[in-house]
Scaffold this active site. Structure first.
Site, PDB file in Angstrom:
ATOM      1  N   LYS A 136      31.454  25.541  42.307  1.00 29.67           N
ATOM      2  CA  LYS A 136      32.856  25.914  42.137  1.00 29.67           C
ATOM      3  C   LYS A 136      33.672  25.320  43.283  1.00 29.67           C
ATOM      4  O   LYS A 136      33.320  25.484  44.456  1.00 29.67           O
ATOM      5  CB  LYS A 136      32.949  27.433  42.161  1.00 29.67           C
ATOM      6  CG  LYS A 136      34.118  27.981  41.436  1.00 29.67           C
ATOM      7  CD  LYS A 136      33.719  29.364  40.981  1.00 29.67           C
ATOM      8  CE  LYS A 136      34.890  30.196  40.630  1.00 29.67           C
ATOM      9  NZ  LYS A 136      34.755  31.521  41.198  1.00 29.67           N
TER      10      LYS A 136
HETATM   11  O1  LIG Z   1      42.394  37.594  40.891  1.00 29.14           O
HETATM   12  P1  LIG Z   1      40.996  38.102  40.992  1.00 29.14           P
HETATM   13  O2  LIG Z   1      40.783  39.323  40.179  1.00 29.14           O
HETATM   14  O3  LIG Z   1      40.548  38.231  42.408  1.00 29.14           O
HETATM   15  O4  LIG Z   1      40.064  37.026  40.294  1.00 29.14           O
HETATM   16  C1  LIG Z   1      39.845  35.791  40.875  1.00 29.14           C
HETATM   17  C2  LIG Z   1      39.090  34.858  39.982  1.00 29.14           C
HETATM   18  O5  LIG Z   1      38.658  33.777  40.728  1.00 29.14           O
HETATM   19  C3  LIG Z   1      37.429  33.282  40.300  1.00 29.14           C
HETATM   20  O6  LIG Z   1      36.769  32.946  41.479  1.00 29.14           O
HETATM   21  C4  LIG Z   1      37.627  32.108  39.386  1.00 29.14           C
HETATM   22  O7  LIG Z   1      36.441  31.682  38.805  1.00 29.14           O
HETATM   23  C5  LIG Z   1      36.757  34.372  39.536  1.00 29.14           C
HETATM   24  O8  LIG Z   1      35.621  34.771  40.202  1.00 29.14           O
HETATM   25  C6  LIG Z   1      37.849  35.437  39.387  1.00 29.14           C
HETATM   26  O9  LIG Z   1      38.053  35.625  38.028  1.00 29.14           O
END
Ligand SMILES: O=P(O)(O)OC[C@H]1O[C@](O)(CO)[C@@H](O)[C@@H]1O
Length: 226
Positions: A86
């Protein structure tokens, strides 16, 4: 639509996997810190998740330069065949995505908010793109409509020449806060929703299901006692 669990918590992952509908897991530095994760235990932790889940497991690089992200990505990809690296959507991240993708390493471009960011990520070879929904809502903008624009724009073109093994790029609806976010993401055609465990539980529930079950069980008792 496929479901990924958005967590680093092994118990949640085991529980969700046992329900039979889980296709993958996404983690991020915040989620790992939330479970009390330590720096030197990170790779082992990702390995344990990969043992539980058959599908793609996203592990995030926190490096900031192209070369560091590539180095990080190669190390992460060695953990297990289902690791997806990622990478944040930024210039250095795009360049690293291109290089890793050319090496056959699958990349999930995260922190994606706009159509231009998503198109660049797709052209840079991303296997997954994660537009954030909830964080747009947090700043009083419409996260779902932004997601819808990304889905439409990406589906207007074929990016398979850019990805590992010519696989289709998939959109992961991320930063999901409710079951309704999932409903709307599915109606818009997002390929995947990555959901916190709390949202996954809510997705199963409906008061009419509970009420219906209660009355069926009550009536079956009558049958059993007849
Ligand atoms: O806004 P939040 O709820 O912290 O979510 C952040 C998002 O970022 C991510 O890292 C994107 O993949 C997920 O783990 C998550 O859905």
């Amino acid at each position: 639509m496929k479901f990924f669990l958005d967590t680093a918590d092994l118990e949640e992952i085991k529980e969700a996997a046992s329900w039979g509908a889980l296709a993958g897991v996404t983690t991020n530095p915040t989620l790992y810190s939330r479970i009390g994760g330590k720096l030197d235990g990170f790779h082992d932790h990702i390995a344990r998740i990969c043992e539980i889940v058959d599908g793609p497991v996203s592990a995030e690089s926190v490096a900031m330069t192209r070369d560091e992200i590539i180095r990080d990505g190669r190390e992460l990809a060695k953990i297990a065949p289902n690791v997806v690296v990622k990478i944040p959507t930024m210039v250095e991240g795009l360049a690293a995505c291109r290089a890793l993708s050319d090496e056959g390493i699958r990349v999930n471009m995260t922190l994606c908010f706009t159509v231009p960011q998503a198109i660049l990520a797709a052209r840079a070879g991303a296997r997954y793109i994660s537009p954030f929904v909830g964080r747009f809502d947090d700043i009083s903008e419409d996260g779902l409509s932004q997601l819808g624009d990304v889905v439409t724009a990406i589906n207007n073109y074929d990016y398979s020449a850019n990805t590992v093994n010519g696989e289709q790029v998939e959109i992961i609806a991320a930063s999901i806060r409710s079951a309704n976010h999932v409903t709307q993401s599915a109606l818009m055609g997002a390929d995947i929703a990555t959901v916190p465990f709390g949202v996954l539980k809510k997705m199963v529930q409906h008061p009419l299901t509970d009420r219906g079950l209660e009355s069926f069980l009550k009536d079956w008792e009558k049958v059993a006692n007849a």
